[in-house]
Design a protein around this motif. Structure first.
Motif, short mmCIF file in Angstrom:
data_model
loop_
_atom_site.label_atom_id
_atom_site.label_comp_id
_atom_site.label_asym_id
_atom_site.label_seq_id
_atom_site.Cartn_x
_atom_site.Cartn_y
_atom_site.Cartn_z
N LYS A 96 0.98 -0.95 0.22
CA LYS A 96 -0.34 0.05 0.32
C LYS A 96 1.08 1.38 0.36
O LYS A 96 0.34 2.08 -1.18
CB LYS A 96 -1.12 -0.18 1.20
CG LYS A 96 -2.10 1.19 0.99
CD LYS A 96 -2.38 1.20 2.62
CE LYS A 96 -3.21 2.84 2.11
NZ LYS A 96 -4.31 2.76 3.81
N ASP A 97 1.77 1.51 0.57
CA ASP A 97 2.95 3.03 0.55
C ASP A 97 3.49 2.76 -0.59
O ASP A 97 4.40 3.37 -0.40
CB ASP A 97 2.98 2.43 2.31
CG ASP A 97 2.37 3.03 3.50
OD1 ASP A 97 1.19 3.29 3.00
OD2 ASP A 97 2.62 2.27 4.98
N ASN A 98 3.67 1.33 -0.63
CA ASN A 98 4.92 1.53 -2.10
C ASN A 98 4.52 0.42 -2.85
O ASN A 98 4.96 -0.44 -3.45
CB ASN A 98 6.26 1.00 -1.45
CG ASN A 98 6.75 1.15 -2.59
OD1 ASN A 98 7.06 1.99 -3.02
ND2 ASN A 98 8.46 0.31 -2.94
N PRO A 99 3.69 1.25 -4.17
CA PRO A 99 2.82 0.43 -5.01
C PRO A 99 3.38 0.28 -6.17
O PRO A 99 4.20 1.23 -6.20
CB PRO A 99 1.35 0.84 -4.79
CG PRO A 99 2.30 3.04 -4.81
CD PRO A 99 2.53 2.03 -3.76
N GLN A 100 3.71 -1.13 -6.16
CA GLN A 100 4.65 -1.64 -7.15
C GLN A 100 3.45 -1.97 -8.48
O GLN A 100 4.28 -1.75 -9.54
CB GLN A 100 5.31 -3.18 -7.27
CG GLN A 100 6.12 -2.95 -5.53
CD GLN A 100 6.77 -1.73 -5.86
OE1 GLN A 100 8.18 -1.88 -6.77
NE2 GLN A 100 7.00 -1.01 -5.19
N LYS A 115 -1.37 5.51 -7.41
CA LYS A 115 0.13 5.79 -7.24
C LYS A 115 0.44 7.69 -7.08
O LYS A 115 -0.71 7.95 -7.58
CB LYS A 115 1.02 5.41 -8.27
CG LYS A 115 1.17 3.84 -8.47
CD LYS A 115 1.37 3.13 -9.48
CE LYS A 115 2.72 2.68 -9.35
NZ LYS A 115 3.16 2.10 -10.18
N LYS A 116 1.56 8.03 -7.71
CA LYS A 116 1.83 8.77 -7.21
C LYS A 116 2.06 9.60 -8.74
O LYS A 116 1.80 10.20 -9.10
CB LYS A 116 3.26 9.39 -6.40
CG LYS A 116 3.27 9.22 -5.35
CD LYS A 116 4.75 9.96 -4.22
CE LYS A 116 4.83 9.71 -2.70
NZ LYS A 116 6.32 9.98 -2.19
N THR A 117 3.03 8.88 -9.30
CA THR A 117 2.34 8.95 -10.58
C THR A 117 2.10 7.93 -11.34
O THR A 117 2.17 6.68 -11.23
CB THR A 117 4.11 9.07 -11.11
OG1 THR A 117 5.04 10.15 -10.41
CG2 THR A 117 4.41 9.49 -12.85
N MET A 118 0.67 8.19 -12.06
CA MET A 118 -0.01 7.20 -12.85
C MET A 118 0.44 7.75 -14.76
O MET A 118 0.86 8.07 -15.20
CB MET A 118 -1.38 8.06 -13.06
CG MET A 118 -1.68 8.37 -11.22
SD MET A 118 -2.00 6.81 -10.38
CE MET A 118 -3.19 5.75 -10.81
N LYS A 119 0.20 6.63 -15.07
CA LYS A 119 0.44 5.80 -16.39
C LYS A 119 -0.36 6.09 -17.41
O LYS A 119 -1.29 5.17 -17.25
CB LYS A 119 1.43 4.76 -16.14
CG LYS A 119 2.52 4.41 -15.82
CD LYS A 119 3.06 3.66 -15.80
CE LYS A 119 4.55 3.68 -14.96
NZ LYS A 119 4.95 1.96 -15.50
N GLN A 120 -0.13 6.92 -17.98
CA GLN A 120 -1.72 6.77 -19.26
C GLN A 120 -1.33 5.51 -20.32
O GLN A 120 -2.64 5.27 -19.97
CB GLN A 120 -0.98 7.76 -21.13
CG GLN A 120 -2.19 7.81 -22.03
CD GLN A 120 -1.59 9.16 -22.91
OE1 GLN A 120 -0.15 8.99 -23.03
NE2 GLN A 120 -2.66 10.37 -23.28
#
Length: 365
Positions: free
Chosen positions: A96-100, A283-288
């Motif tokens: 949860k705190d570091n999603p892969q 996540k902090k950065t979401m991917k298109q």
């Protein structure tokens, strides 16, 4: 017996194969498309060419499912992390705190509801989400998860071994607790298997907590071993090592198709079930590319592949056809099932099951 009733009757026409032209039946529900916004969770990465996909889909069907995706997005590298439902769920919760994972594909909706309760899913309405029947997607707009198909409890029974023992093929849950089947049955551990969990939660929804636990006490006496995979009981039944496996319909039909002397039996009382569903991991950065994967995962091309294995789809289509091996409409087999309530009770159900029955589970690898 509590069979599927009320609003869920609308999914009767979901048991179908897409037409050759790939056009879907018109659905009245046509909400405007609302996608995830990177605001509040981070930026949107429009350049990444790599995705990590967590899935509980069966190993032997993933490659075929992905054919149309790879044709459309040949430059995207997919890192597929596949395991049983319980393992994937535990892994996601632990991360949860570091999603892969970037996306989840084909994991039980009850597991995704648990993740959503922990604020781990990013709302996203994939293209074509209006085609998904209401019972197969999150009620929020935009949706937090979207289903693709459903799977159900079935008994996989080795006819040859039953004949050797001069035993009848069990046709109901009630049959499974008869003394003549002592030691002949395998079942998935619900802590590690989505099939195990939907079977246990299905029994609880059929009969209530007290009667269900009393029944499972009696079933436990007949269990030879609990395993950590929903498909393994079907395979063990196929080899005859344990001639009765509590598994799910697709896997039993595959065993039969591959030549095993098995019958696939759907219990008379009704089957527990769950939805294989997809979601975007927060996540902090979401991917298109993650959004594009979820768009693809409910396209006509993807649904064609799902329907080769699963009779119950998350969309309405123009034609109606059961996958090979299904003799009757499986929707009539499904019990009334409250996925949200099941997800809320998941932790307590698993804790009680482990306390009572885990001593017969096979060792974890």
């Amino acid at each position: 017996m509590k069979k599927l009733t009320g609003s869920l009757i609308v999914i009767v026409t979901a048991v179908s194969l897409l037409t050759a032209c790939g056009k879907s039946a018109t659905i009245k529900e046509t909400p405007s498309r609302v996608t995830a916004s990177p605001a509040g969770t981070g930026s949107l990465d429009t350049t990444s060419k790599e995705l990590t996909v967590y899935t509980a889909l069966e190993d032997d069907i993933i490659k075929n499912y992905l054919t149309s995706y790879k044709a459309k997005y040949p430059d995207i590298k997919l890192n597929i992390v596949r395991d049983s439902t319980g393992v994937i769920t535990a892994k996601l919760l632990a991360e949860k705190d570091n999603p892969q994972a970037d996306v989840v594909w084909g994991v039980a909706a009850t597991s995704l509801l648990v993740l959503d309760q922990n604020n781990q899913l990013e709302p996203y309405a994939p293209q074509g989400v209006e085609r998904i029947l209401p019972e197969f997607k999150d009620k929020n707009v935009p949706a937090h998860w979207v289903g693709i198909d459903a799977w159900e409890t079935a008994f996989i029974v080795n006819k040859t071994e039953m004949d050797k023992r001069k035993l009848p093929i069990p046709e109901s849950y009630a049959d499974l607790i008869k003394p003549e089947y002592k030691g002949l049955i395998t079942m998935p551990n619900p802590s590690s298997s989505g099939t195990g969990f939907l079977t246990v939660s299905g029994l609880i929804q059929l009969d209530g907590q007290d009667k269900a636990w009393d029944y499972m006490n009696k079933l436990h006496d007949n269990i030879g071993m609990y395993v950590h995979s929903g498909s393994k009981p079907a395979k063990l039944a196929g080899t005859g090592e344990y001639p009765i496996g509590i598994s799910f319909g697709y896997r039993g039909l595959q065993e039969k198709k591959n030549g095993s002397p098995v019958e696939v039996v759907f219990p008379k009382e009704g089957s527990g079930w769950d939805v294989e569903a997809n979601a975007l991991i927060k996540k902090k950065t979401m991917k298109q590319a993650s959004q594009q994967f979820l768009d693809w995962a409910i396209t006509d091309e993807a649904m064609l592949e799902y329907n080769k294995n699963y009779a119950i789809l998350a969309i309405k289509t123009d034609a109606s056809k059961l996958p090979e091996g299904y003799k009757v409409d499986p929707l009539k087999q499904l019990i009334k099932n409250d996925l949200n309530e099941t997800a809320k009770n998941r932790e307590s159900i698993l804790a009680e099951w482990d306390k009572r029955y885990n001593t017969k589970s096979e060792p974890k690898k």
